[in-house]
Write a protein that holds these residues in place. Structure first.
Motif, PDB file in Angstrom:
ATOM      1  N   ALA A  73       0.849   5.143 -10.217  1.00 25.54           N
ATOM      2  CA  ALA A  73       2.183   4.752  -9.772  1.00 25.54           C
ATOM      3  C   ALA A  73       3.098   4.401 -10.939  1.00 25.54           C
ATOM      4  CB  ALA A  73       2.081   3.556  -8.836  1.00 25.54           C
ATOM      5  N   ALA A  97      -0.552   5.441  -4.336  1.00 26.95           N
ATOM      6  CA  ALA A  97      -0.392   6.383  -5.446  1.00 26.95           C
ATOM      7  C   ALA A  97      -1.534   6.205  -6.429  1.00 26.95           C
ATOM      8  CB  ALA A  97       0.939   6.147  -6.153  1.00 26.95           C
ATOM      9  N   LEU A 146       7.694  11.833  -4.621  1.00 32.28           N
ATOM     10  CA  LEU A 146       6.721  12.594  -3.846  1.00 32.28           C
ATOM     11  C   LEU A 146       6.932  14.109  -3.927  1.00 32.28           C
ATOM     12  CD1 LEU A 146       6.530  10.464  -0.560  1.00 32.28           C
ATOM     13  CD2 LEU A 146       4.835  10.585  -2.374  1.00 32.28           C
ATOM     14  N   PHE A 152       8.712   2.614  -7.696  1.00 32.80           N
ATOM     15  CA  PHE A 152       8.492   3.790  -6.864  1.00 32.80           C
ATOM     16  C   PHE A 152       9.787   4.226  -6.197  1.00 32.80           C
ATOM     17  CE2 PHE A 152       7.816   5.336  -2.499  1.00 32.80           C
ATOM     18  CZ  PHE A 152       7.186   6.545  -2.789  1.00 32.80           C
ATOM     19  N   GLU A 200      -2.412  13.043  -5.634  1.00 31.83           N
ATOM     20  CA  GLU A 200      -1.587  12.005  -6.263  1.00 31.83           C
ATOM     21  C   GLU A 200      -1.208  10.893  -5.286  1.00 31.83           C
ATOM     22  OE1 GLU A 200       1.473  13.971  -9.065  1.00 31.83           O
ATOM     23  OE2 GLU A 200       0.800  15.592  -7.728  1.00 31.83           O
ATOM     24  N   TYR A 201      -1.114  11.239  -3.992  1.00 34.90           N
ATOM     25  CA  TYR A 201      -0.718  10.258  -2.981  1.00 34.90           C
ATOM     26  C   TYR A 201      -1.577  10.425  -1.734  1.00 34.90           C
ATOM     27  CZ  TYR A 201       3.532   9.563  -5.747  1.00 34.90           C
ATOM     28  OH  TYR A 201       4.420   9.287  -6.758  1.00 34.90           O
ATOM     29  N   SER A 209       4.382  16.841  -5.157  1.00 30.33           N
ATOM     30  CA  SER A 209       3.121  16.139  -5.443  1.00 30.33           C
ATOM     31  C   SER A 209       2.005  16.667  -4.562  1.00 30.33           C
ATOM     32  CB  SER A 209       3.292  14.631  -5.208  1.00 30.33           C
ATOM     33  OG  SER A 209       3.494  14.360  -3.825  1.00 30.33           O
TER      34      SER A 209
END
Length: 328
Positions: free
Chosen positions: A119, A116, A128, A123, A182-183, A131
């Motif tokens: 983060a 992430a 998610l 988490f 973002e991820y 995202s």
């Protein structure tokens, strides 16, 4: 006297020829799908001389991607390939007469981590939703395992994420760092490097979430297995020696051995990555690819809509070499 000298010369010549024949090495062209610390036991086998002990001279080439690696194998540019086992299923589905057969497993879990960019302290997979997610290549093991894990957490990748999957594997880290994603799914040591540089944080392991699967496997064409049985057995024995050595050895020592393959990465960083993989059981401790793991692979591919048809374990997996070596 002259006859005696000639006789001695003849004997010496025969002994020299015999010694040369005994020391003759068998050349193996090995293609790896990418350069990754995930494949540490392979580099250990090269650096510790385990292949040489078996009379093999292995020439390693990195072929960068499942498609190019399989092409190298099928076109005889490589004798053996280290690649995701799903590629053998794709080839088998094309009714190839001389298809690729998996004979020695190297890794037994997914090797990617969820990173992430920003983060939260704790988490949750629900984070998610909606995202911007930078995913892996469609049809490859990282993408399929990733989707499988997300669905286990009631997240539909196509509907619940802003998913991007059109970035080449080698360019994914750079795209994540410079883009508004973002991820991302990353292998080690890249994931740890991002953490160390403050560019992201590892929040989950896809390997821990997905269970055992024949993720990266040594394979060869059926014809090569038929014609080079002793060579394949020697290769498998060298890999088994490396697997046992990795299992019994401290991560830092392993990192120091394989460091020549990762000259741009700090040894401590490599050790951390190896330790992470060891802790989650990613490195197979033997080359034996078991049927339950194969069935898990097929389930993951089926869930992703990528299983092209039946993929019989008895056709696509040869356990004879691994079983003989383990039993020695």
């Amino acid at each position: 006297m002259r006859k005696l000298a000639c006789f001695i010369l003849l004997i010496c010549s025969l002994l020299l020829i015999s010694a040369c024949n005994q020391n003759k090495m068998t050349q193996i062209d090995l293609a790896e799908v990418t350069r990754s610390i995930f494949y540490a036991p392979q580099y250990v086998a090269l650096e510790k001389g385990f292949f040489e002990e078996e009379g093999l001279e292995v020439d390693l080439q990195t072929t960068w991607g499942g498609d190019t690696t399989m092409t190298a194998l099928l076109s005889d540019s490589a004798d053996i390939a280290l690649v995701g086992s799903e590629t053998s299923i794709y080839v088998y589905a094309q009714d190839s007469r001389d298809y690729a057969v998996n004979f020695a497993q190297l890794t037994q879990t997914d090797g990617t981590f969820l990173v992430a960019k920003d983060a939260d302290e704790e988490f949750n997979w629900e984070d998610l939703r909606d995202s911007h997610f930078l995913g892996q290549r469609v049809g490859g093991m990282p993408q399929m395992v990733g989707e499988y894990v997300l669905k286990q957490h009631d997240i539909n990748p196509q509907e619940d994420l802003n998913l991007v999957q059109n970035i080449d594997f080698a360019n994914i880290p750079g795209a994540f760092a410079s883009g508004d994603y973002e991820y991302v799914q990353l292998f080690e040591p890249t994931a740890s490097i991002f953490e160390a540089n403050g560019q992201g944080e590892i929040v989950a392991s896809f390997g821990e979430e997905s269970g055992q699967v024949p993720y990266t496997v040594f394979m060869a064409k059926q014809s090569f297995l038929d014609e080079e049985e002793e060579t394949v057995e020697a290769f498998t024995r060298a890999i088994y020696k490396a697997q046992q050595w990795v299992q019994e050895t401290d991560s830092l020592e392993i990192a120091e051995v394989v460091e020549p393959y990762f000259e741009d990465t700090d040894v401590e960083m490599l050790a951390n990555a190896i330790d992470r993989y060891k802790q989650q059981g990613s490195f197979a401790t033997s080359p034996l690819l078991k049927e339950d793991a194969w069935e898990n692979l097929k389930d993951i591919m089926d869930e992703a809509g990528e299983l092209p048809g039946d993929a019989p374990y008895e056709d696509l997996v040869n356990t004879e070499y691994a079983e003989r070596i383990i039993g020695e």
